[in-house]
Design an enzyme around this catalytic site. Structure first.
Site, short mmCIF file in Angstrom:
data_model
loop_
_atom_site.label_atom_id
_atom_site.label_comp_id
_atom_site.label_asym_id
_atom_site.label_seq_id
_atom_site.Cartn_x
_atom_site.Cartn_y
_atom_site.Cartn_z
N ASN A 54 -16.60 -9.47 -4.67
CA ASN A 54 -17.54 -10.96 -3.46
C ASN A 54 -16.43 -11.34 -2.65
OD1 ASN A 54 -16.08 -11.68 -6.32
ND2 ASN A 54 -15.32 -14.29 -5.69
N CYS A 104 -3.09 -21.52 -0.08
CA CYS A 104 -2.77 -22.88 0.20
C CYS A 104 -3.16 -23.47 -0.29
CB CYS A 104 -2.52 -22.82 2.00
SG CYS A 104 -0.71 -23.94 2.33
#
Lengths: 414, 143
Positions: free
Chosen positions: A163, A338
């Site tokens: 994916n 992040c």
């Protein structure tokens, strides 16, 4: 900037796709007119719904070369993977609950969490799991699977196409190894089905998971192919109740969703060849355009063995989330984590041995049925501008230009 | 996750981007203090430089370059703005909590502000060491 582009543009089709309006149209009557429960066997509302579900089963079976009876509807691929993996483990365990050495399962490090987490649970419950490490190209080969096979292996679960990368594992060949060893083979084909030719007989598949919303169908519906002969695969149900779907998956059928999934499957079968060619041309243009415009552009994963609609690219010296903020007109994904509390970049990219810095610098761009050439040109211009802008802001780019080896610096890790 | 207006403002119009010379230059310059913190594999590297007027002892200019997300860029941009005109001691008074508050950073982005505070402290310490000044007490403090 490229003309005639309506923003924002959507390049996140590997996350989900727009539901095809023809699919929506097919679904609508089943909300308000034919709203019966297919389990109602004694009146015409029930019969009409049941007929619609049967049609969908046929449409999906036709797309993947299966028999309609071999399709079990689920809520999507997470459920499908859970059912396949836990269902096989429960049925073919070599020892009872609470014991160890209950059987061996082979999967890969860069599978989706919907595969990895059920495997981790099974480990806690007394099964052994081997997590194959892909090559630097992201591919799991039949040879890797063969080498990991043991006397007590009961299941191999390897996704067809990844994916995050779009890389294509050696599925028919892995299936052949499983056949030879009489081991059940499950493939998570969420990114594959509807986009690429599939034939469960030719491709040696015993169990296969797929999802509606990755192929221009609705969310909240998917299915699993369960082989009925040579060999007949049996599963322990994970959701128990009314005994729908031959007892494998209880719960009132999501008729509207199933009708949509069926229609989506039919459209994918009709349009697969033209979609595939068009998407490949767009992806090649995107990769070429970006690589020609800038230095330090790396396409992650095998260059050829990839789906036509996904590209995963790292832009050296630029952080992915910062980059996404600069290209907010382009909706896509980043391998930078992040946003998550862990600060760990994508485990998929890490499993390929890509440095953490490049993993943080990656974007996944995925095209779909409605992506246009003009959008791709827009994306090339916009991403190039943003990468150059962020490189001007990047201390790492300065160091690189000064000839300092970034990898030789002792960074203070947080 | 949506960013606050102030983060977007600093991200889109970063203040004081740049440096006072190449890595080699600034190492030799006595009037410049350098702080480089973070690591590429963590997805954040901040480089903060201060230029101090030796007569007044005040930070007359500050510059940054950051590899990182929007919040990291905004935190370092804001830090340079706040540092200008401050004495070294005043500069050390800038805490990550002040940055968090000003930029409305969500919990997952607090590490960006911690990194900026580290960068400030590292740059000031670097200046003090280069100039034979006593290193401030607070500069030893570690969170």
């Amino acid at each position: 900037m490229a003309q005639n582009v309506k923003t924002p543009i959507y390049l996140d089709n590997a996350a989900t796709t727009r539901c095809d309006p023809r699919v929506v149209e097919a679904m609508l009557p089943y909300f308000t007119e034919e709203y019966g429960n297919p389990g109602s066997r004694n009146h015409r509302f029930g019969w009409a719904s049941e007929a619609a579900v049967d049609t969908a089963r046929e449409q999906i079976a036709a797309l993947i070369g299966a028999q309609p009876k071999e399709i079990v509807f689920t809520s999507g691929s997470t459920e499908g993977n859970n059912l396949a993996i836990k269902g096989v483990a429960g049925m073919y365990a070599k020892a009872g609950t609470g014991q160890t050495a209950r059987g061996h399962i082979i999967t890969a490090m860069h599978e989706h969490k919907a595969t990895l987490d059920p495997c981790k649970r099974l480990q806690k419950e007394g099964f052994d799991v081997t997590y194959l490490e892909p090559g630097a190209d992201g591919i799991i080969t039949a040879e890797m699977v063969r080498k990991a096979m043991r006397e007590d292996t009961i299941l191999v679960t390897i996704m067809w196409a990844n994916n995050e990368l779009g890389t294509i594992n050696e599925v028919p060949e892995i299936g052949a190894v499983c056949r030879e060893k009489s081991v059940i083979f499950h493939t998570d084909a969420t990114q594959w089905v509807g986009k690429m030719p599939t034939d469960v007989e030719r491709d040696n598949i015993d169990l296969m998971t797929f999802s509606g919303h990755k192929m221009y169908g609705p969310k909240g519906v998917g299915g699993i192919y369960v082989r009925r002969r040579r060999p007949r695969v049996r599963l322990v149900a994970q959701i128990e109740g009314g005994g729908q779907e031959r007892g494998i998956r209880s719960g009132t059928l999501n008729v509207t969703g199933i009708v949509g999934l069926g229609k989506a499957a039919e459209l994918c079968k009709q349009e697969m060849d033209s979609d595939q060619q068009r998407l490949l041309a767009l992806r090649n243009r995107l990769e070429t355009g970006l690589s020609e415009a800038m230095e330090h552009v790396h396409v992650n994963g095998h260059r050829e063995r990839r789906l036509p609609n996904i590209t995963n690219i790292s832009f050296g010296f630029v952080e992915g989330e910062g980059l996404m903020m600069a290209i907010k007109d382009i909706c896509c994904s980043s391998g930078s984590a992040c946003t998550s509390a862990s600060l760990e970049p994508s485990y998929v990219l890490k499993s390929l041995g890509i440095g953490d810095d490049l993993a943080h610098s990656s974007l996944r761009l995925s095209m779909g049925r409605w992506t246009t050439e003009a959008e791709i040109e827009f994306a090339i211009e916009k991403i190039t501008w943003a990468v150059n802008h962020l490189r001007d802001l990047s201390p790492l780019y300065d160091m690189y230009k000064e000839g300092i080896d970034i990898n030789a610096i002792e960074w203070q890790n947080h | 996750m949506a960013y606050s207006e102030k983060v977007i403002d600093h991200y889109e119009r970063p203040r004081n981007v740049g440096s006072f010379g190449t890595t080699k230059d600034v190492k030799e310059r006595k009037d410049v203090g350098v702080g480089i913190v973070g690591a590429p594999e963590c997805g954040d590297v901040m480089q903060l430089q201060i230029k101090v007027d030796p007569k007044t002892g005040k930070i007359e200019d500050a510059k940054f370059k950051t590899f990182g997300c929007g919040s990291a860029i905004a935190s370092s941009s804001l830090a340079t703005e706040w540092l200008k005109g401050k004495t070294l001691e005043e500069g050390l008074g800038i805490k990550n909590t002040h940055l968090v508050e000003e930029l409305s950073l969500p919990p997952v982005k607090i590490h960006c502000s911690v990194l900026a505070e580290d960068a400030i402290r590292t740059a000031i310490t670097d200046y003090q060491k280069k100039n034979g000044l006593p290193v401030s007490e607070e500069a030893h403090h570690h969170h």
